[in-house]
Structure formats: structure tokens, C-alpha cells
Design a protein around this motif. Structure first.
Motif, PDB file in Angstrom:
ATOM      1  N   ILE A  41       0.749  -1.139   0.148  1.00 38.97           N
ATOM      2  CA  ILE A  41      -0.049   0.059  -0.074  1.00 38.97           C
ATOM      3  C   ILE A  41       0.931   1.256  -0.188  1.00 38.97           C
ATOM      4  O   ILE A  41       0.707   2.298  -0.743  1.00 38.97           O
ATOM      5  CB  ILE A  41      -0.835   0.079   1.330  1.00 38.97           C
ATOM      6  N   GLY A  42       1.920   1.339   0.895  1.00 41.32           N
ATOM      7  CA  GLY A  42       3.015   2.393   1.024  1.00 41.32           C
ATOM      8  C   GLY A  42       3.625   2.603  -0.306  1.00 41.32           C
ATOM      9  O   GLY A  42       3.472   3.835  -0.957  1.00 41.32           O
ATOM     10  N   LEU A  43       4.105   1.617  -1.012  1.00 44.03           N
ATOM     11  CA  LEU A  43       4.713   1.617  -2.272  1.00 44.03           C
ATOM     12  C   LEU A  43       3.820   2.221  -3.231  1.00 44.03           C
ATOM     13  O   LEU A  43       4.239   3.176  -3.982  1.00 44.03           O
ATOM     14  CB  LEU A  43       5.496   0.600  -2.520  1.00 44.03           C
ATOM     15  N   THR A  44       2.534   1.569  -3.570  1.00 44.54           N
ATOM     16  CA  THR A  44       1.600   1.951  -4.614  1.00 44.54           C
ATOM     17  C   THR A  44       1.011   3.349  -4.544  1.00 44.54           C
ATOM     18  O   THR A  44       1.211   4.049  -5.490  1.00 44.54           O
ATOM     19  CB  THR A  44       0.636   0.936  -4.604  1.00 44.54           C
ATOM     20  N   SER A  45       0.785   3.779  -3.392  1.00 44.42           N
ATOM     21  CA  SER A  45       0.241   5.155  -3.150  1.00 44.42           C
ATOM     22  C   SER A  45       1.423   6.181  -3.473  1.00 44.42           C
ATOM     23  O   SER A  45       1.023   7.266  -4.054  1.00 44.42           O
ATOM     24  CB  SER A  45      -0.188   5.353  -1.703  1.00 44.42           C
ATOM     25  N   SER A  46       2.758   5.706  -3.129  1.00 44.74           N
ATOM     26  CA  SER A  46       3.881   6.763  -3.326  1.00 44.74           C
ATOM     27  C   SER A  46       3.998   6.685  -4.933  1.00 44.74           C
ATOM     28  O   SER A  46       4.122   7.722  -5.383  1.00 44.74           O
ATOM     29  CB  SER A  46       4.720   6.283  -2.740  1.00 44.74           C
ATOM     30  N   MET A  47       3.887   5.667  -5.601  1.00 47.11           N
ATOM     31  CA  MET A  47       4.329   5.670  -7.122  1.00 47.11           C
ATOM     32  C   MET A  47       3.077   6.295  -7.856  1.00 47.11           C
ATOM     33  O   MET A  47       3.584   7.175  -8.655  1.00 47.11           O
ATOM     34  CB  MET A  47       4.241   4.059  -7.498  1.00 47.11           C
ATOM     35  N   VAL A  48       1.784   6.014  -7.384  1.00 51.43           N
ATOM     36  CA  VAL A  48       0.570   6.751  -8.202  1.00 51.43           C
ATOM     37  C   VAL A  48       0.581   8.216  -7.827  1.00 51.43           C
ATOM     38  O   VAL A  48       0.266   8.776  -8.842  1.00 51.43           O
ATOM     39  CB  VAL A  48      -0.678   6.058  -7.512  1.00 51.43           C
ATOM     40  N   LEU A  49       1.099   8.544  -6.535  1.00 50.51           N
ATOM     41  CA  LEU A  49       1.024  10.149  -6.343  1.00 50.51           C
ATOM     42  C   LEU A  49       2.152  10.878  -7.343  1.00 50.51           C
ATOM     43  O   LEU A  49       2.112  11.808  -7.711  1.00 50.51           O
ATOM     44  CB  LEU A  49       1.374  10.269  -4.920  1.00 50.51           C
ATOM     45  N   ALA A  50       3.281   9.985  -7.241  1.00 47.79           N
ATOM     46  CA  ALA A  50       4.611  10.648  -8.211  1.00 47.79           C
ATOM     47  C   ALA A  50       4.345  10.704  -9.546  1.00 47.79           C
ATOM     48  O   ALA A  50       4.587  11.578 -10.076  1.00 47.79           O
ATOM     49  CB  ALA A  50       5.805   9.715  -7.784  1.00 47.79           C
ATOM     50  N   VAL A  51       3.692   9.778 -10.069  1.00 47.68           N
ATOM     51  CA  VAL A  51       3.156   9.715 -11.495  1.00 47.68           C
ATOM     52  C   VAL A  51       2.208  10.818 -11.707  1.00 47.68           C
ATOM     53  O   VAL A  51       2.110  11.507 -12.781  1.00 47.68           O
ATOM     54  CB  VAL A  51       2.610   8.292 -11.984  1.00 47.68           C
ATOM     55  N   TYR A  52       1.123  10.964 -10.752  1.00 54.15           N
ATOM     56  CA  TYR A  52       0.148  11.986 -10.975  1.00 54.15           C
ATOM     57  C   TYR A  52       0.857  13.392 -10.958  1.00 54.15           C
ATOM     58  O   TYR A  52       0.549  14.153 -11.690  1.00 54.15           O
ATOM     59  CB  TYR A  52      -0.938  11.912  -9.945  1.00 54.15           C
ATOM     60  N   ASN A  53       1.754  13.638 -10.327  1.00 53.22           N
ATOM     61  CA  ASN A  53       2.726  14.980 -10.034  1.00 53.22           C
ATOM     62  C   ASN A  53       3.274  15.142 -11.277  1.00 53.22           C
ATOM     63  O   ASN A  53       3.535  16.386 -11.773  1.00 53.22           O
ATOM     64  CB  ASN A  53       3.380  14.993  -8.589  1.00 53.22           C
TER      65      ASN A  53
END
Length: 75
Positions: free
Chosen positions: A60-72
Motif C-alpha cells: 500500500i505504501g509503495l503503490t500510493s507513493s508511485m501513483v502520487l509521483a506519476v500523478y504529480n
């Protein structure tokens, strides 16, 4: 910059991590009960629950960080 998408991602990650913590605590409870009542299968299930909760929290931590990074990056 705090957008609605970031807020939703943060809340989703928070709820997921809270569920992983509850799963881990339940697993430790099963280990304790299984050990004290001499039920080896219950303790083994508790240990598996703890491990899966740790894996879930990491995912969960890894996925949410990756999704937020791609979104940004896409803004």
C-alpha cells in the motif's frame, strides 16, 4: 499544491494502512491465543496473518507513493 486527487489518495492509503495494522494486531492475538491454548494451527495462522499484513502495508505504501509521483509528473 493539495488537490482533490491527492486528498483521495492520502485517505485511501491511510485507510489501507489502518486495516493492515488491525490485521497485524489480530494476527498477534491469534498467536497468543494459539500458544496459550496449545493450538499450533491457530498460532501458525496468526503468524501468517502478521506476515501478510506487513506485506500488504508495504504494498500500500509503495503503490500510493508511485501513483502520487506519476500523478504529480503528469500535471
Amino acid at each position: 499544491m493539495n488537490t482533490q486527487v491527492q486528498t483521495v489518495l492520502n485517505w485511501t492509503a491511510g485507510f489501507g494502512l489502518a486495516a493492515a495494522v488491525i490485521g497485524g494486531l489480530t494476527g498477534w492475538l491469534l498467536v497468543a491465543v494459539g500458544h496459550n491454548t496449545e493450538r499450533a494451527q491457530l498460532a501458525a495462522r496468526g503468524k501468517q496473518s502478521v506476515l501478510w499484513s506487513l506485506c500488504g502495508a508495504g504494498g500500500i505504501g509503495l503503490t500510493s507513493s508511485m501513483v502520487l509521483a506519476v500523478y504529480n509528473m503528469s500535471i
